[in-house]
Enzyme design. Structure first.
Site, PDB file in Angstrom:
ATOM      1  N   ARG A   1      67.910 128.028  -1.193  1.00 15.79           N
ATOM      2  CA  ARG A   1      66.512 128.505  -1.097  1.00 15.79           C
ATOM      3  C   ARG A   1      66.080 128.537   0.378  1.00 15.79           C
ATOM      4  O   ARG A   1      66.744 127.960   1.238  1.00 15.79           O
ATOM      5  CB  ARG A   1      65.606 127.569  -1.896  1.00 15.79           C
ATOM      6  CG  ARG A   1      65.844 127.741  -3.384  1.00 15.79           C
ATOM      7  CD  ARG A   1      64.681 127.228  -4.188  1.00 15.79           C
ATOM      8  NE  ARG A   1      64.921 127.481  -5.605  1.00 15.79           N
ATOM      9  CZ  ARG A   1      64.061 127.250  -6.563  1.00 15.79           C
ATOM     10  NH1 ARG A   1      62.887 126.734  -6.265  1.00 15.79           N
ATOM     11  NH2 ARG A   1      64.343 127.525  -7.813  1.00 15.79           N
TER      12      ARG A   1
ATOM     13  N   GLU B   1      70.302 119.021 -28.919  1.00 14.93           N
ATOM     14  CA  GLU B   1      69.342 119.994 -29.434  1.00 14.93           C
ATOM     15  C   GLU B   1      68.622 120.598 -28.225  1.00 14.93           C
ATOM     16  O   GLU B   1      68.198 119.869 -27.322  1.00 14.93           O
ATOM     17  CB  GLU B   1      68.328 119.314 -30.367  1.00 14.93           C
ATOM     18  CG  GLU B   1      68.944 118.793 -31.652  1.00 14.93           C
ATOM     19  CD  GLU B   1      69.594 119.885 -32.496  1.00 14.93           C
ATOM     20  OE1 GLU B   1      69.081 121.024 -32.520  1.00 14.93           O
ATOM     21  OE2 GLU B   1      70.633 119.612 -33.134  1.00 14.93           O
TER      22      GLU B   1
ATOM     23  N   GLU C   1      72.709 124.735  -6.390  1.00 14.11           N
ATOM     24  CA  GLU C   1      72.372 126.109  -5.988  1.00 14.11           C
ATOM     25  C   GLU C   1      71.031 126.172  -5.249  1.00 14.11           C
ATOM     26  O   GLU C   1      70.785 127.100  -4.475  1.00 14.11           O
ATOM     27  CB  GLU C   1      72.313 127.029  -7.214  1.00 14.11           C
ATOM     28  CG  GLU C   1      73.665 127.354  -7.820  1.00 14.11           C
ATOM     29  CD  GLU C   1      74.288 126.218  -8.624  1.00 14.11           C
ATOM     30  OE1 GLU C   1      73.535 125.284  -9.016  1.00 14.11           O
ATOM     31  OE2 GLU C   1      75.504 126.247  -8.858  1.00 14.11           O
ATOM     32  N   ASN C   2      70.172 125.189  -5.465  1.00 13.93           N
ATOM     33  CA  ASN C   2      68.860 125.206  -4.806  1.00 13.93           C
ATOM     34  C   ASN C   2      68.952 125.036  -3.290  1.00 13.93           C
ATOM     35  O   ASN C   2      68.005 125.331  -2.560  1.00 13.93           O
ATOM     36  CB  ASN C   2      67.912 124.142  -5.394  1.00 13.93           C
ATOM     37  CG  ASN C   2      67.437 124.441  -6.802  1.00 13.93           C
ATOM     38  OD1 ASN C   2      67.190 123.536  -7.604  1.00 13.93           O
ATOM     39  ND2 ASN C   2      67.286 125.721  -7.129  1.00 13.93           N
ATOM     40  N   TRP C   3      70.113 124.567  -2.803  1.00 15.73           N
ATOM     41  CA  TRP C   3      70.280 124.466  -1.339  1.00 15.73           C
ATOM     42  C   TRP C   3      70.161 125.832  -0.681  1.00 15.73           C
ATOM     43  O   TRP C   3      69.868 125.929   0.504  1.00 15.73           O
ATOM     44  CB  TRP C   3      71.640 123.853  -0.970  1.00 15.73           C
ATOM     45  CG  TRP C   3      71.754 122.398  -1.290  1.00 15.73           C
ATOM     46  CD1 TRP C   3      72.574 121.827  -2.215  1.00 15.73           C
ATOM     47  CD2 TRP C   3      71.032 121.309  -0.687  1.00 15.73           C
ATOM     48  NE1 TRP C   3      72.407 120.458  -2.234  1.00 15.73           N
ATOM     49  CE2 TRP C   3      71.465 120.112  -1.306  1.00 15.73           C
ATOM     50  CE3 TRP C   3      70.049 121.218   0.310  1.00 15.73           C
ATOM     51  CZ2 TRP C   3      70.971 118.858  -0.965  1.00 15.73           C
ATOM     52  CZ3 TRP C   3      69.553 119.961   0.653  1.00 15.73           C
ATOM     53  CH2 TRP C   3      70.010 118.807   0.021  1.00 15.73           C
TER      54      TRP C   3
ATOM     55  N   HIS D   1      55.433 122.719  -6.262  1.00 16.75           N
ATOM     56  CA  HIS D   1      56.333 121.555  -6.335  1.00 16.75           C
ATOM     57  C   HIS D   1      55.546 120.249  -6.273  1.00 16.75           C
ATOM     58  O   HIS D   1      55.865 119.289  -6.964  1.00 16.75           O
ATOM     59  CB  HIS D   1      57.354 121.605  -5.190  1.00 16.75           C
ATOM     60  CG  HIS D   1      58.300 122.771  -5.269  1.00 16.75           C
ATOM     61  ND1 HIS D   1      58.934 123.125  -6.436  1.00 16.75           N
ATOM     62  CD2 HIS D   1      58.706 123.669  -4.335  1.00 16.75           C
ATOM     63  CE1 HIS D   1      59.699 124.190  -6.211  1.00 16.75           C
ATOM     64  NE2 HIS D   1      59.566 124.544  -4.941  1.00 16.75           N
TER      65      HIS D   1
ATOM     66  N   GLY E   1      57.262 127.372  -8.959  1.00 15.35           N
ATOM     67  CA  GLY E   1      56.978 128.531  -8.095  1.00 15.35           C
ATOM     68  C   GLY E   1      56.000 129.487  -8.767  1.00 15.35           C
ATOM     69  O   GLY E   1      55.033 129.952  -8.145  1.00 15.35           O
TER      70      GLY E   1
ATOM     71  N   ASP F   1      61.197 123.360 -14.761  1.00 15.39           N
ATOM     72  CA  ASP F   1      61.185 124.665 -14.093  1.00 15.39           C
ATOM     73  C   ASP F   1      59.801 125.311 -14.163  1.00 15.39           C
ATOM     74  O   ASP F   1      59.024 125.041 -15.080  1.00 15.39           O
ATOM     75  CB  ASP F   1      62.234 125.573 -14.767  1.00 15.39           C
ATOM     76  CG  ASP F   1      62.585 126.786 -13.915  1.00 15.39           C
ATOM     77  OD1 ASP F   1      62.250 126.794 -12.713  1.00 15.39           O
ATOM     78  OD2 ASP F   1      63.194 127.727 -14.459  1.00 15.39           O
ATOM     79  N   GLY F   2      59.518 126.164 -13.177  1.00 15.59           N
ATOM     80  CA  GLY F   2      58.277 126.947 -13.203  1.00 15.59           C
ATOM     81  C   GLY F   2      57.259 126.583 -12.136  1.00 15.59           C
ATOM     82  O   GLY F   2      56.142 127.106 -12.130  1.00 15.59           O
TER      83      GLY F   2
HETATM   84  C1  IPE Z   1      67.013 124.880 -12.310  1.00 16.35           C
HETATM   85  O1  IPE Z   1      65.980 125.748 -11.999  1.00 16.35           O
HETATM   86  C2  IPE Z   1      67.004 123.728 -11.362  1.00 16.35           C
HETATM   87  C3  IPE Z   1      65.858 122.829 -11.429  1.00 16.35           C
HETATM   88  C4  IPE Z   1      64.863 122.927 -12.248  1.00 16.35           C
HETATM   89  C5  IPE Z   1      65.854 121.759 -10.471  1.00 16.35           C
HETATM   90  P1  IPE Z   1      66.188 127.061 -11.131  1.00 16.35           P
HETATM   91  O2  IPE Z   1      64.862 127.703 -11.008  1.00 16.35           O
HETATM   92  O3  IPE Z   1      66.894 126.737  -9.874  1.00 16.35           O
HETATM   93  O4  IPE Z   1      67.173 127.912 -12.057  1.00 16.35           O
HETATM   94  P2  IPE Z   1      67.408 129.483 -12.095  1.00 16.35           P
HETATM   95  O5  IPE Z   1      67.730 129.923 -10.709  1.00 16.35           O
HETATM   96  O6  IPE Z   1      66.157 130.111 -12.598  1.00 16.35           O
HETATM   97  O7  IPE Z   1      68.523 129.649 -13.070  1.00 16.35           O
HETATM   98  C1  IPE Z   2      61.627 124.234 -10.396  1.00 21.25           C
HETATM   99  O1  IPE Z   2      60.671 125.201 -10.131  1.00 21.25           O
HETATM  100  C2  IPE Z   2      61.821 123.288  -9.245  1.00 21.25           C
HETATM  101  C3  IPE Z   2      63.072 123.471  -8.512  1.00 21.25           C
HETATM  102  C4  IPE Z   2      64.026 124.313  -8.835  1.00 21.25           C
HETATM  103  C5  IPE Z   2      63.276 122.642  -7.347  1.00 21.25           C
HETATM  104  P1  IPE Z   2      61.017 126.576  -9.431  1.00 21.25           P
HETATM  105  O2  IPE Z   2      60.790 126.431  -7.971  1.00 21.25           O
HETATM  106  O3  IPE Z   2      62.365 127.051  -9.819  1.00 21.25           O
HETATM  107  O4  IPE Z   2      59.908 127.523 -10.063  1.00 21.25           O
HETATM  108  P2  IPE Z   2      60.058 129.050 -10.444  1.00 21.25           P
HETATM  109  O5  IPE Z   2      61.223 129.166 -11.376  1.00 21.25           O
HETATM  110  O6  IPE Z   2      60.281 129.800  -9.168  1.00 21.25           O
HETATM  111  O7  IPE Z   2      58.768 129.393 -11.091  1.00 21.25           O
HETATM  112 MG    MG Z   3      63.024 128.192 -11.331  1.00 22.43          MG
END
Ligand code: IPE
Ligand code: IPE
Ligand code: MG
Length: 254
Positions: A75, A212, A71-73, A41, A27, A24-25
């Site tokens: 976006r 863990e 849930e990412n669908w 990405h 974005g 994650d992170g």
């Molecule tokens: C979880 O991250 C999914 C992936 C890393 C692929 P998200 O960024 O989608 O999770 P939330 O929305 O912060 O909980």
């Molecule tokens: C994780 O990074 C990748 C996916 C969920 C596909 P994010 O896109 O969620 O990055 P943030 O959380 O917005 O920084």
């Molecule tokens: Mg995220």
């Protein structure tokens, strides 16, 4: 193996058999640099290479990466499109890495919404790698949601009971496991989430019952071998008790 562990200062540490990562992170990494999310990405995708190679090198048997959640669908369309095309590139680019290093590629999740061509290429590589001996299983969670997975398993089990193939009293944790996407891989020993979020976001809810958990503020595109090593060292210092007492665990280890 001993020399390799020594090289990374991991000698004497317990290496987890299975590590799951919530990458994650991306974005926020891009935002900090005034770039668009897709750049984040793209950069994040590059980190996968090093983590996979390193995992294989130190003898981790199962690595499970959360690439895209159910849930990412929801976006923005452009971002989803960009992520899918990144997946396609990644499958193409990583074929050599997987074959050269005896790594089996496995997907978990509902792939039905993944564009057909991309899905076929992904599954073809998964099949190609599955048919050979493998030293490590790389599982990519794609269109994955743990609640969907559990619901699907419950429905499958209910149908078996309804058809008289299964007795209700015989349903146990093993029955459940055998109906999950992860039926052929052990539960994660260590779960890592990057980017400072302290939540699970619908990832492997059943499977992480006794994993863990390790959370780091490092954003996924900045996550390097060194950060991974820190997580493994921390894991090694934890005492996994599985509900028992320290005294019982000490006795078992003797
Ligand atoms: C979880 O991250 C999914 C992936 C890393 C692929 P998200 O960024 O989608 O999770 P939330 O929305 O912060 O909980
Ligand atoms: C994780 O990074 C990748 C996916 C969920 C596909 P994010 O896109 O969620 O990055 P943030 O959380 O917005 O920084
Ligand atoms: Mg995220």
């Amino acid at each position: 193996m001993k020399e390799r562990l020594e090289k990374y200062g991991l000698n004497g540490y317990t290496i987890p058999e299975h590590i799951a990562i919530i990458m994650d992170g991306n974005g926020r990494w891009a935002k900090k640099r005034l770039r668009n999310r897709l750049k984040g990405h793209t950069e994040g995708e590059k980190r996968v290479d090093e983590i996979v190679r390193f995992s294989r090198e130190i003898g981790i048997k199962f690595l499970t990466l959360y690439a895209f959640s159910s849930e990412n669908w929801s976006r923005p369309e452009d971002e989803v499109k960009g992520l899918m095309s990144l997946l396609a590139q990644s499958v193409k680019k990583r074929r050599g890495l997987l074959l050269d290093n005896n790594i089996r590629l496995n997907f978990i999740g509902d792939l039905s919404n993944v564009p057909e061509k991309i899905r076929e290429a992904a599954l073809a590589l998964s099949e190609e790698t599955a048919s050979q001996n493998y030293e490590m299983t790389l599982t990519v969670a794609l269109g994955y949601g743990s609640r969907d997975e559990i619901l699907k398993a419950v429905k499958d089990i209910a149908v078996q009971v309804k058809n008289g193939e299964l007795n209700v009293d015989d349903i146990d944790a093993q029955t459940m496991k055998s109906h999950l996407y992860t039926h052929d891989i052990p539960d994660p020993d260590l779960m890592i989430r990057t980017s400072g979020e302290i939540r699970i976001s619908n990832y492997l809810l059943w499977q992480i019952a006794y994993s863990e958990l390790y959370f780091t503020d490092v954003l996924w595109p900045d996550f390097k071998k060194e950060n991974f090593i820190d997580a493994i060292k921390e894991y090694s210092n934890r005492e996994r008790r599985f509900g028992k007492t320290t005294e019982q665990i000490d006795k078992e280890l003797k």
